[in-house]
Enzyme design. Structure first.
Site, short mmCIF file in Angstrom:
data_model
loop_
_atom_site.label_atom_id
_atom_site.label_comp_id
_atom_site.label_asym_id
_atom_site.label_seq_id
_atom_site.Cartn_x
_atom_site.Cartn_y
_atom_site.Cartn_z
N ARG A 86 -9.86 7.04 -8.85
CA ARG A 86 -10.18 7.54 -7.51
C ARG A 86 -9.39 8.78 -7.08
NH1 ARG A 86 -7.74 2.53 -7.01
NH2 ARG A 86 -5.81 2.41 -5.80
N ASP A 127 0.65 3.50 -5.46
CA ASP A 127 0.05 2.32 -4.83
C ASP A 127 1.07 1.17 -4.77
OD1 ASP A 127 -1.92 0.85 -3.66
OD2 ASP A 127 -2.97 0.37 -5.52
N ASP A 129 -5.94 7.88 5.01
CA ASP A 129 -5.69 9.16 4.34
C ASP A 129 -6.38 10.38 4.97
OD1 ASP A 129 -5.17 7.03 2.68
OD2 ASP A 129 -6.43 7.73 1.04
N TRP A 164 -14.50 6.81 0.22
CA TRP A 164 -13.06 6.94 0.08
C TRP A 164 -12.63 8.38 -0.07
CZ3 TRP A 164 -11.30 2.14 -3.29
CH2 TRP A 164 -11.53 0.98 -2.52
N THR A 165 -11.37 8.52 -0.46
CA THR A 165 -10.70 9.82 -0.35
C THR A 165 -11.26 10.89 -1.27
OG1 THR A 165 -8.70 9.08 0.68
CG2 THR A 165 -8.44 10.88 -0.87
N1 DQQ Z 1 -7.01 5.11 0.39
C1 DQQ Z 1 -8.38 5.32 0.01
C2 DQQ Z 1 -8.37 5.44 -1.48
C3 DQQ Z 1 -6.97 5.86 -1.76
C4 DQQ Z 1 -6.19 5.06 -0.78
C5 DQQ Z 1 -9.20 4.18 0.53
C6 DQQ Z 1 -4.81 5.62 -0.53
O1 DQQ Z 1 -9.32 6.38 -1.93
O2 DQQ Z 1 -6.61 5.62 -3.10
O3 DQQ Z 1 -9.15 4.12 1.94
O4 DQQ Z 1 -4.32 5.23 0.71
#
Ligand code: DQQ
Length: 540
Positions: A145, A233, A22, A81-82
């Site tokens: 998240r 997702d 991401d 993470w993101t």
């Molecule tokens: N990638 C991140 C998450 C997100 C996901 C983890 C989406 O924070 O939800 O690498 O590709």
């Protein structure tokens, strides 16, 4: 391995090696565009995620910088993470991001630049009171998240959203804060849609109903619509919806409930995920980044030592003509890579024919094309109630009365490898025409372990509009924009024959009954400079 090194792109952003996913916290600061991204420094597969960082003056040429944040605290031990950036009124930056903590619980953390006088923002400090948010009651520990950029409420508080799900309902939680240290969870959801599953990487921003500029995330005048985007997702696509943000009720209501969040329109009908916009105060535009993964095998990724690229940054505007769609278009700076150009005017492509376009090696191209289909054929064609869809069709080789026609990209001379980028017009039993825009990867490579799906969707074509197209070709990626970016498709393809000088470009028309004429302007594209950070400790 020369066969695989051919696949590296020439003007798309990618790290030197290993895995990327991401886009994170994009922003413009003191003359530099900053791009952060999910990165595995150890392998070309997902894992050990930290924040990579690069800077650019023009969104095209990049300098890689040291990692911005690594997994060095219990609250982000399992992954940094993101997250998203917010500018404070004094020009300072705060970054909210998700940490997967030592127990793999998803929590939100605050970080900020160590030195705001450094235009490169090399060093980042994590707030000592992290985590600032943990999953609230009713939200599972692994469903919390990707905080958005915050926007101001009329009371002067900051507000932002975090993606989640409740059972199978995708939801966006909302928080208010004055200082990014203390937070108040608001009741309800910004939006919730049954059956859409976990919402990753929510994005929420205003678009002008009348103007041609992008807007700061906090703008909320009667002249704007809001866009909500979620990354599902479960099906790995980015969906957006245009609607109205009600500040008082803390809700977003789509204009058209049949294209609600997560079930409506997609940013891109090919490989494209976890996208994020930012307001570029340098050029008054909203710019969209998106992660483009590989669609070959993991074994191939291990062999080539890298995986994933980022899309060419795209400006995003509301399409005033449809009111429902966004227009995505490569940032104008990409034009600086254009080299020699080739023009073709009113090339006639008979039904059932292929026409070569002499443009030299066709591996790095920017193509602008317009197609006209014979009027009599449109009128003559008989309607039917059969519904067409790109993905379930037979692709570019399946002939209909009014299509397919378009380009054969990354094709070898014998057409044993080719990726058709094309239109297909279907006439309904009501006599109305529907236009589809597709990419057919089924013959993109003679290799067997690569994705060969056919991508695409409908593209609204309004009265008086010719069919228009822009295609960026860059080795293993084809980004294609129909009708000013109303419908966009990104393909990842892995030809083995149509490479280097053997890669060619053709026009084709596989309609049975209609002649087509095409006018094109095509540029060879230079490579961008995407440079490693200078190795100052002289180790290698
Ligand atoms: N990638 C991140 C998450 C997100 C996901 C983890 C989406 O924070 O939800 O690498 O590709």
């Amino acid at each position: 391995n020369s066969m695989l090194s051919w696949q590296r792109t020439a003007f798309h952003f990618q790290p030197e090696r290993n895995w990327m996913n991401d886009p994170n916290g994009p922003l413009f600061y003191k003359g530099w565009y900053h791009f952060f991204y999910q990165y595995n420094p150890h392998a070309p597969v997902w894992g050990d995620i930290v924040w990579g960082h690069a800077v650019s003056k023009d969104l095209i040429h990049w300098l890689h910088l040291p990692l911005a944040m690594v997994a060095d605290h219990t609250y982000d031990k399992s992954g940094v993470w993101t997250g998203s950036a917010t500018f404070l009124p004094d020009g300072k930056i705060v970054m909210l991001y998700t940490g997967s903590n030592a127990q793999a619980v998803q929590v939100q953390n605050l970080a900020y630049p160590a030195d705001h006088s450094d235009p490169l923002l090399i060093n980042w400090i994590k707030y000592s009171g992290n985590p600032v948010l943990v999953p609230p009651p009713g939200i599972l520990s692994k469903d919390f998240r990707d905080p958005t950029t915050a926007w101001l409420t009329s009371e002067g508080k900051w507000r932002f959203a975090i993606g989640s799900k409740v059972n199978k309902t995708g939801v966006a939680l909302v928080y208010d804060t004055k200082d990014f240290i203390n937070y108040e969870k608001l009741d309800g959801f910004l939006r919730a849609v049954d059956g859409t599953g976990m919402w990753e990487c929510v994005d929420f921003f205003p678009v002008s109903k009348t103007g041609e500029n992008g807007l700061d995330t906090s703008v909320n005048t009667p002249d704007v619509k809001h866009v909500m985007k979620v990354s599902l997702d479960d099906d790995r696509h980015d969906y957006y919806t245009v609607g109205t943000y009600h500040e008082k009720n803390v809700t977003f209501v789509p204009d058209d409930l049949t294209i609600d969040v997560g079930i409506g329109l997609r940013y891109d009908y090919g490989v494209y995920y976890a996208a994020k916009t930012f307001y570029d105060q340098n050029k008054n535009r909203r710019v969209l980044w998106g992660w483009i993964g590989e669609s070959d095998s993991e074994a191939a990724d291990l062999q080539k030592g890298w995986a994933s690229v980022q899309s060419i940054p795209r400006t995003v505007l509301l399409d005033k003509k449809t009111g429902t769609h966004l227009l995505q278009w490569p940032v104008q700076e990409i034009d600086s890579l254009r080299l020699n150009s080739y023009e073709f005017n009113h090339v006639s492509i008979q039904a059932g024919s292929v026409v070569p376009l002499e443009v030299g090696p066709a591996t790095q191209l920017d193509i602008i094309a317009e197609f006209k289909i014979e009027k009599e054929a449109l009128e003559k064609a008989t309607g039917s109630n059969v519904t067409f869809s790109c993905s379930s069709s037979g692709g570019a080789k399946e002939r209909g009365a009014l299509g397919p026609f378009g380009l054969l990209v990354l094709a070898d001379d014998s057409l044993s490898e080719q990726t058709p980028v094309y239109f297909y017009i279907a006439k309904g039993s009501d006599g109305n025409l529907k236009t589809f825009f597709c990419n057919d990867q089924s013959r993109s490579s003679v290799a067997s372990d690569v994705n060969k799906q056919i991508y695409g969707s409908m593209v609204p074509v309004l009265k008086g509009e010719n069919l228009s197209l822009r295609v960026l070709v860059d080795h293993s990626i084809i980004e294609s924009f129909a009708h000013g970016g109303r419908t966009v498709i990104t393909s990842r393809v892995y030809p083995t024959r149509a490479i280097y000088g053997a890669a060619k470009l053709f026009l084709f028309n596989n309609a049975t009954e209609a002649g087509v004429s095409a006018s094109l302007k095509i540029w060879q594209m230079n490579s961008a400079f995407i440079r490693p950070y200078p190795n100052l400790d002289n180790k290698s």
